[in-house]
Write an enzyme that holds these catalytic residues in place. Structure first.
Site, PDB file in Angstrom:
ATOM      1  N   ASP A 292       0.823  -1.205   0.000  1.00  0.00           N
ATOM      2  CA  ASP A 292       0.000   0.000   0.000  1.00  0.00           C
ATOM      3  C   ASP A 292       0.862   1.262   0.000  1.00  0.00           C
ATOM      4  O   ASP A 292       2.040   1.238   0.375  1.00  0.00           O
ATOM      5  CB  ASP A 292      -0.889  -0.025   1.241  1.00  0.00           C
ATOM      6  CG  ASP A 292      -2.160   0.789   1.091  1.00  0.00           C
ATOM      7  OD1 ASP A 292      -2.325   1.489   0.073  1.00  0.00           O
ATOM      8  OD2 ASP A 292      -2.997   0.720   2.018  1.00  0.00           O
ATOM      9  N   ASP A 352     -10.006   4.695  -1.772  1.00  0.00           N
ATOM     10  CA  ASP A 352     -10.665   3.785  -0.836  1.00  0.00           C
ATOM     11  C   ASP A 352     -12.170   3.993  -0.889  1.00  0.00           C
ATOM     12  O   ASP A 352     -12.654   5.116  -1.081  1.00  0.00           O
ATOM     13  CB  ASP A 352     -10.209   4.053   0.594  1.00  0.00           C
ATOM     14  CG  ASP A 352      -8.825   3.498   0.893  1.00  0.00           C
ATOM     15  OD1 ASP A 352      -8.172   2.954  -0.021  1.00  0.00           O
ATOM     16  OD2 ASP A 352      -8.398   3.619   2.053  1.00  0.00           O
TER      17      ASP A 352
END
Length: 440
Positions: A292, A352
């Site tokens: 990430d 997200d």
């Protein structure tokens, strides 16, 4: 309006009513969509958002359009003009489009190729370009993503070993076809100290063995290009951090209530350490890696090797692949999208998602279903060509707004399906929807 300094005219398109422009964002979280000509494009609402979610060396203004690696213009008369870097995967060419009367002028700061696709939608033209780009680069076919369960959207950074075990048990009792159980942020002591467990994960290796003992694969989350200011990594190895041209460690943003630094994986010591981290996890039997915020590996700065940011980033991904082996699944998140092609198996194609529809700050890079929908739809042409598209997790618990629409979106993408609810807390509809989407 004219092109920015450093951009040369590379193409001009005569346009009419109905013309559109496609902007491609630099990394997973950067907005990517098609605009009606004249519509104002999405731009960051704060400097923090720009640092974490956009290309740090790019400063597109609110007027005109800006593409990272590729930009497309639908001329309103039936043709789509795709303008892309000659080598879109190993370079960081940027593109601009400005309107001059009835003409869209496209500029670039590096070599490009133009592909005109008649009788096509923007997504169809981009998919045609993507197929050609993969063939030209000699890349293998994209691999499908395994189904997975991820701890993030239910437990956030407060996840405990007991939470993983409870959901592992629920998968068994509910007979859910989950291939991978992925432990997200919260298992490590600090950002960067990946092999030092947090207080709630004293026996991480034992948990991995328990997951595998259930006949499932084990997955884990890391932010490998980050070192948090509180980490032992940053304190003990400041020479491994990316440097300013004038000296000193280079900030890569702020999150987890601390400053973040980019780890220079071209430094031999940092490279050896990161290889050890990933190979250690792989030796435990972990074979699914969610990496990430990896755009931190491609920010400008002085590197030990002297490599440019895109080359250094790609070299870092190759290092990770060498540590985990060719059969492991790598999911890139917060990833420079085009420079990741051929080096990851699946990639987050949007911001997200969230339990609510709209972003709190109105920024289309911020966590929300709205922002996630926008860019996943804009990058749909990539699915199964560059990699498996990850639209972010399937969350369908009763507390999720618009959960039926979000589930329909995840299904429509046709890429990665990763459940992230507390499975025992799902109602009948949520459980049936989760089971259906996990069943392929």
């Amino acid at each position: 309006m004219s092109l920015s300094p450093g951009f040369d005219v590379v193409h001009e398109v005569a346009v009419s009513d109905g013309a559109e422009v496609f902007e491609h964002g630099w990394q997973s979280f950067s907005p990517t969509t098609t605009y009606a000509l004249g519509a104002r494009p999405h731009r960051p609402t704060s400097e923090r958002n720009r640092m974490l979610n956009y290309r740090q060396s790019s400063h597109p203004g609110p007027d005109g359009y800006f593409g990272e690696g590729v930009l497309a213009v639908s001329d309103g008369a039936g043709s789509v003009h795709v303008v892309a870097a000659e080598d879109p995967f190993t370079t960081g060419v940027r593109l601009q489009a400005v309107v001059s009367g009835s003409v869209v002028v496209v500029g670039a700061d590096g070599p490009v190729a133009v592909r005109v696709v008649p009788g096509s939608s923007v997504q169809e033209a981009l998919r045609s370009w993507a197929v050609s780009a993969v063939a030209a680069a000699g890349l293998p076919a994209a691999r499908p993503a395994p189904t997975a369960w991820c701890s993030w959207y239910e437990y956030w950074g407060g996840v405990r070993r007991e939470d993983i075990v409870e959901n592992l048990s629920a998968m068994r009792s509910l007979e859910l076809p989950v291939d991978v159980v992925q432990i997200d942020d919260g298992y490590s002591a600090e950002i960067g100290d990946w092999l030092t467990p947090s207080a709630t994960f004293a026996d991480l290796r034992g948990l991995v063995e328990q997951i595998r003992g259930e006949g499932r694969r084990a997955g884990i989350w890391l932010a490998p290009f980050f070192a948090g200011a509180r980490s032992r990594l940053a304190a003990e190895h400041p020479d491994w951090l990316l440097r300013h041209p004038h000296g000193g460690a280079l900030h890569a943003g702020n999150n987890w209530n601390q400053d973040l630094y980019s780890l220079d994986l071209s430094h031999p010591g940092a490279a050896e350490w990161m290889h050890t981290v990933f190979s250690t996890f792989a030796s435990w039997g972990i074979d699914y890696f969610k990496i990430d915020f990896i755009a931190a590996g491609a920010i400008p700065g002085v590197r030990a090797s002297g490599a440019d940011p895109v080359t250094a980033y790609r070299d870092g991904l190759r290092l990770i692949r060498s540590a985990v082996g060719p059969s492991a699944h790598i999911l890139g998140c917060g990833a420079p999208v085009l420079p990741s092609v051929g080096l990851v198996d699946s990639i987050r194609v949007s911001a997200d998602t969230g339990h609510t529809f709209a972003p709190d700050d109105g920024d289309m890079c911020s966590p929300s279903q709205e922002a996630a929908l926008l860019s996943a739809r804009g990058r749909q042409f990539m699915n199964g060509v560059f990699f498996a598209n990850d639209p972010d997790c399937l969350i369908v618990g009763p507390k999720v707004e618009n959960r039926d629409a979000w589930a329909a979106h995840v299904e429509a993408v046709g890429g990665a399906v990763v459940s992230s609810d507390r499975l025992a807390g799902l109602d009948d509809w949520g459980l049936e929807t989760t089971r259906r989407l996990l069943t392929r």
